[in-house]
Write a protein that holds these residues in place. Structure first.
Motif, mmCIF file in Angstrom:
data_model
loop_
_atom_site.group_PDB
_atom_site.id
_atom_site.type_symbol
_atom_site.label_atom_id
_atom_site.label_comp_id
_atom_site.label_asym_id
_atom_site.label_seq_id
_atom_site.Cartn_x
_atom_site.Cartn_y
_atom_site.Cartn_z
ATOM 1 N N HIS A 160 2.992 -3.341 -5.174
ATOM 2 C CA HIS A 160 3.153 -1.986 -4.602
ATOM 3 C C HIS A 160 2.944 -1.862 -3.170
ATOM 4 O O HIS A 160 2.687 -0.759 -2.415
ATOM 5 C CB HIS A 160 1.889 -1.130 -5.293
ATOM 6 C CG HIS A 160 2.112 -1.286 -6.722
ATOM 7 N ND1 HIS A 160 0.855 -1.221 -7.420
ATOM 8 C CD2 HIS A 160 3.179 -1.315 -7.695
ATOM 9 C CE1 HIS A 160 1.184 -1.483 -8.886
ATOM 10 N NE2 HIS A 160 2.667 -1.695 -8.929
ATOM 11 N N GLN A 161 3.084 -2.893 -2.298
ATOM 12 C CA GLN A 161 2.540 -2.844 -0.805
ATOM 13 C C GLN A 161 3.661 -2.379 -0.122
ATOM 14 O O GLN A 161 5.042 -2.376 -0.377
ATOM 15 C CB GLN A 161 2.460 -4.170 -0.363
ATOM 16 C CG GLN A 161 1.202 -4.755 -0.632
ATOM 17 C CD GLN A 161 1.262 -6.114 -0.128
ATOM 18 O OE1 GLN A 161 0.742 -6.585 1.126
ATOM 19 N NE2 GLN A 161 2.002 -7.095 -0.805
ATOM 20 N N GLY A 162 3.539 -1.457 1.011
ATOM 21 C CA GLY A 162 4.426 -1.210 1.978
ATOM 22 C C GLY A 162 4.193 -1.874 3.107
ATOM 23 O O GLY A 162 4.998 -2.561 3.626
ATOM 24 N N ALA A 163 3.101 -1.708 3.756
ATOM 25 C CA ALA A 163 2.397 -2.372 5.152
ATOM 26 C C ALA A 163 1.456 -3.745 4.378
ATOM 27 O O ALA A 163 1.301 -3.607 3.265
ATOM 28 C CB ALA A 163 1.681 -1.378 5.908
ATOM 29 N N LEU A 216 -0.819 0.197 0.192
ATOM 30 C CA LEU A 216 0.106 0.880 -0.717
ATOM 31 C C LEU A 216 1.110 1.341 -0.016
ATOM 32 O O LEU A 216 0.963 2.312 0.979
ATOM 33 C CB LEU A 216 -0.847 1.845 -1.591
ATOM 34 C CG LEU A 216 -0.065 2.913 -2.682
ATOM 35 C CD1 LEU A 216 0.556 2.009 -3.580
ATOM 36 C CD2 LEU A 216 -0.899 3.773 -3.246
ATOM 37 N N HIS A 217 2.365 1.362 -0.700
ATOM 38 C CA HIS A 217 3.465 1.961 -0.060
ATOM 39 C C HIS A 217 3.561 3.497 -0.412
ATOM 40 O O HIS A 217 3.138 4.016 -1.349
ATOM 41 C CB HIS A 217 4.787 1.548 -0.858
ATOM 42 C CG HIS A 217 6.119 1.894 -0.216
ATOM 43 N ND1 HIS A 217 6.689 2.972 -0.171
ATOM 44 C CD2 HIS A 217 7.159 0.944 0.099
ATOM 45 C CE1 HIS A 217 7.795 2.917 0.224
ATOM 46 N NE2 HIS A 217 8.216 1.737 0.690
ATOM 47 N N GLY A 218 3.893 4.359 0.620
ATOM 48 C CA GLY A 218 3.587 5.917 0.322
ATOM 49 C C GLY A 218 4.554 6.200 -0.513
ATOM 50 O O GLY A 218 4.127 7.186 -1.529
ATOM 51 N N MET A 229 5.267 4.867 -3.510
ATOM 52 C CA MET A 229 4.772 4.467 -4.721
ATOM 53 C C MET A 229 3.815 5.447 -4.983
ATOM 54 O O MET A 229 3.313 5.566 -6.124
ATOM 55 C CB MET A 229 4.092 3.117 -4.682
ATOM 56 C CG MET A 229 5.101 1.950 -4.272
ATOM 57 S SD MET A 229 5.955 1.321 -5.815
ATOM 58 C CE MET A 229 6.725 -0.069 -5.019
#
Ligand SMILES: CCCCCCCC/C=C\CCCCCCCC(=O)SCCNC(=O)CCNC(=O)[C@H](O)C(C)(C)COP(=O)(O)OP(=O)(O)OC[C@H]1O[C@@H](n2cnc3c(N)ncnc32)[C@H](O)[C@@H]1OP(=O)(O)O
Length: 186
Positions: free
Chosen positions: A65-68, A72-74, A76
């Motif tokens: 679910h990572q963005g950075a 957490l990715h926004g 998601m």
């Protein structure tokens, strides 16, 4: 377009057929990437709140679910909020789709944390369903990581019959004749 409910909007009434406080809500659709039990789903789980109207949801934030890095990715978080708010409206009314979803990202969310979301219907006006919610870090009264407001618009089953894929709808029990009739209807 505004999603502020009119000041004189009636307070939503609990649907007597909705599950009682504390009970797990059922997924609105098994293939859903928010709450379904399928690969790629966020596996958001929801329960009816103590007041019988709000909904409590849990989202475990994992590597995928990572963005950075490590966070957490926004998008998601928006998916989890969309699902939680969508589950809240099913406690008071029939099927609807998201017309607008506004999200404020207030705190970064580390991988490995659990988000607890609380959502409720603020008002029902005709087909319009105004819903809001918050995502808390670690526990229900934990730090607020994100907030959301949404406008859902009530739709009939023909929305899914007309715009969806026949094979998915057949799996839900709709006959090919009914699907074709809905797809060709004006
Ligand atoms: C056998 C089959 C069984 C099937 C069973 C299925 C079960 C499923 C059950 C339950 C699902 C729960 C899912 C919850 C979680 C997931 C949620 C999602 O991800 S939903 C996907 C993303 N959203 C879309 O794909 C919508 C795409 N948009 C549309 O389809 C249309 O735009 C729609 C239906 C939303 C509205 O279209 P119009 O033609 O019906 O209505 P108009 O006339 O445009 O608007 C009506 C009023 O709403 C306002 N409005 C519309 N959109 C607005 C907006 N974005 N912001 C503010 N106001 C808006 C308008 O200004 C108008 O207001 P005025 O009546 O004039 O006062």
């Amino acid at each position: 377009m505004s999603i502020e409910p009119p000041a004189d909007a009636a307070a939503p009434q609990r649907n007597p057929k909705a599950p009682p406080p504390g009970e797990r809500t059922t997924s609105h659709y098994e293939g859903c990437r928010g709450c379904g039990d399928v690969p790629g789903s966020l596996r958001v789980r929801s329960w009816v709140g103590d007041d019988g109207v709000s909904v409590i949801s849990r989202f475990d934030v994992l590597e995928e679910h990572q963005g950075a890095p490590g966070l957490l990715h926004g998008g998601m978080l928006m998916t989890a909020l969309d699902d939680a708010l969508g589950t809240a409206y099913t406690q008071v009314t029939r099927s609807a789709v998201t017309a607008r979803l506004e999200t404020d990202f207030r705190r970064p969310v580390p991988v490995g944390s659990t988000l607890w979301l609380r959502s409720r219907v603020d008002a029902l006006v005709g087909r319009k369903i105004y819903v809001s919610g918050e995502a808390h870090l670690g526990e229900l009264d934990g730090e607020v990581a994100g907030t959301a407001r949404a406008l859902f618009l009530e739709v009939g089953v023909e929305h899914f019959l007309r715009h969806g894929r026949p094979e998915d709808l057949e799996a839900l029990g709709a006959s090919r004749e009914v699907i074709e009739a809905a797809r060709t209807a004006r």
